[in-house]
Design a protein around this motif. Sequence first.
Motif: not given
Length: 277
Positions: A91-95
């Motif tokens: 995914s491209d979420v921050a984590c």
Amino acid sequence: MAPIIHCVRHAQGLHNLCTENHVIHDPLLTDLGHEQCRKLRENFPRHAEIDLVTASPLRRTLYTALESFGPVFETKPDLKVIALPDIQETSDVACDTGSDPSALKDEFKSHVDLDLVQDGWNNKVYFFRERQSGRYVPTNHALKERARAARRWLKARPEKEIVMVTHGGFLHYFTEDWEDSSTGWTNTEYRTYTFSEETHTEDLEGYELDGDNASIEETLDSRQRRGKSGPMASREEQKLLYKKGTQGWDDQGLQMSTADREAAKVPEGKEINGVRV
């Protein structure tokens, strides 16, 4: 002869504690995560046979590799963890977005080989309306492409036995095993694979490939270690499992990019068995 691959999911990171922590950029391991690394170090039976350790360049995977496989580096002091951008999380979420190469070089100094980690490796931006994408965007096509590239890279290595530390979501794409897509891998779980003697020239969606798929198969000992009987599902069965698994992820918003989530207005939830929902 193609190498044996031990695939490992990273130890618990701060982002695994709650959904709110998914905004943490490239999070570190928790205290429990460090303890999980210690246990894996004690219980992994093949430190002496490992010729290469590679890991996703995110901090939690690099620290898992360094801490869990310390005996490998102690007996082979010139060996470094090779950071491989293609095996970063989906995914491209921050984590799930890594740090800049310069920051990683400062933090890991001489312990990690970062030659393959170039500027832009952590750019996962996907423009939903324009359908513009790069190598690391969170789309099924891009994920299949880099999973296959990673398999091909590993298959061509001269080492006989390799450890690869990566992420729960990406491991489904890398192994092409979708039997348990609803549950996923636990932290520091490892499974062992060999490269298939068969040459597959199409992916699980039936698209023709530009060469060998470099398919892998989980060993019977590995499956028995996690309570499974018999070999992996056949490739034809995996095609059906892939379609069912990715559709299920899409329905829950698991594999959407940030842009996709905003467009579809899918609410965020929590992590279940290592998979964010």
